[in-house]
Write an enzyme that holds these catalytic residues in place. Structure first.
Site, PDB file in Angstrom:
ATOM      1  CG  HIS A 137     -62.040 -12.657 -62.108  1.00 41.61           C
ATOM      2  ND1 HIS A 137     -60.881 -13.348 -62.379  1.00 41.61           N
ATOM      3  CD2 HIS A 137     -61.660 -11.520 -61.457  1.00 41.61           C
ATOM      4  CE1 HIS A 137     -59.850 -12.662 -61.924  1.00 41.61           C
ATOM      5  NE2 HIS A 137     -60.293 -11.548 -61.351  1.00 41.61           N
ATOM      6  CG  HIS A 149     -58.173  -9.394 -58.941  1.00 40.46           C
ATOM      7  ND1 HIS A 149     -58.261  -9.397 -60.315  1.00 40.46           N
ATOM      8  CD2 HIS A 149     -57.846  -8.116 -58.592  1.00 40.46           C
ATOM      9  CE1 HIS A 149     -58.010  -8.186 -60.771  1.00 40.46           C
ATOM     10  NE2 HIS A 149     -57.766  -7.388 -59.751  1.00 40.46           N
ATOM     11  CB  CYS A 224     -58.887 -16.192 -60.597  1.00 39.88           C
ATOM     12  SG  CYS A 224     -60.362 -16.716 -61.497  1.00 39.88           S
TER      13      CYS A 224
END
Length: 270
Positions: A137, A149, A224
């Site tokens: 991530h 994020h 992401c």
């Protein structure tokens, strides 16, 4: 006569902690009689200091059972009102206990120091790579231990591998520790050698303008990593996907080659 280093090992006892028996007073008459007797038999008298020194040497080799007896005698003397001898030297366990932070400020300071020792402190605009199970991530550091994020709309899915299959995501402003979910992390601006990062103030402005917005999410084209690279470099790129596609192409090529080899006619041997 010197003691060997082994005397201070497992069977060694620190003399400062053992309450030695108080010497009893001997009357002058008995003292005179004993001296006369010793003189008559030709034996030399032993000073009390030498006797105590010999006793101290023997104590170094006493077994554990006698150590316990000494402790019991010390406890009895304490109950009878005698002041026990104390040692000012701290044992290792006491030293460790005193180093444990107790107040909230000490705990927070310790945690910050540990974070700094484990990872360098991020600067605004740095990209944070978080190693979750099965994938990485990504977030972008803003300020005060906070990051921006992409996250799934449902908090239940946050930190789960199922979140990467959602087609929507919300841009969140969160504390770094809340995003980690117990996973390890590092600063990773690996594309700095390929692209020139935008000015920090521009990165921060673009990042803050995206907070709380819902965006389209795509594992291949808009995940992401695409998001944070676009904010830092102006280029939406995901090396995670690129590597997966390359490896997938290699695997597909290997499978195709195996299939072709299996259906290729073999020469007939006589």
């Amino acid at each position: 006569m010197g003691l060997s280093p082994a005397a201070s090992g497992e069977f060694g006892i620190r003399l400062s902690r053992v309450p030695w028996p108080r010497p009893t007073q001997i009357s002058k008459t008995s003292s005179t009689e004993s001296s006369d007797t010793q003189s008559a038999t030709g034996q030399s008298t032993v000073p009390h200091s030498d006797s105590a020194s010999s006793q101290a040497l023997l104590v170094q080799f006493l077994p554990k059972q006698l150590k316990q007896d000494r402790r019991l005698e010390q406890a009895r003397s304490f109950q009878q009102g005698e002041k026990p001898e104390t040692s000012l030297e701290l044992t290792p366990s006491k030293k460790r206990t005193e180093l444990i932070p107790t107040s909230n400020s000490e705990i927070e300071s310790t945690q910050k120091n540990q974070a700094v020792e484990g990872n360098p402190r991020p600067r605004p605009g740095d990209l944070i790579e978080i190693f979750r199970i099965g994938y990485e991530h990504w977030a972008i550091y803003v300020e005060d231990d906070c990051v921006v994020h992409l996250a799934p709309p449902s908090e239940f899915e946050a930190g789960s591998i199922t979140s990467i299959f959602s087609n929507r995501a919300v841009v969140k402003y969160s504390r770094l520790e809340d995003v980690l979910h117990g996973c390890s992390w590092k600063i990773n601006n690996k594309l700095d050698g390929t692209y020139l990062p935008l000015p920090v103030d521009k990165i921060m402005q673009r990042t803050k303008n995206m907070i709380n917005k819902i965006v389209q999410y795509s594992l291949i084209e808009g995940n992401c990593e695409h998001f944070v690279n676009d904010l830092r470099y102006g280029v939406p790129r995901s090396q995670q996907v690129e590597h997966a596609l390359v490896e997938g192409a290699k695997a597909a090529g290997a499978v195709l080659s195996a299939v072709v080899d299996s259906i290729r006619p073999k020469p007939i041997t006589a």
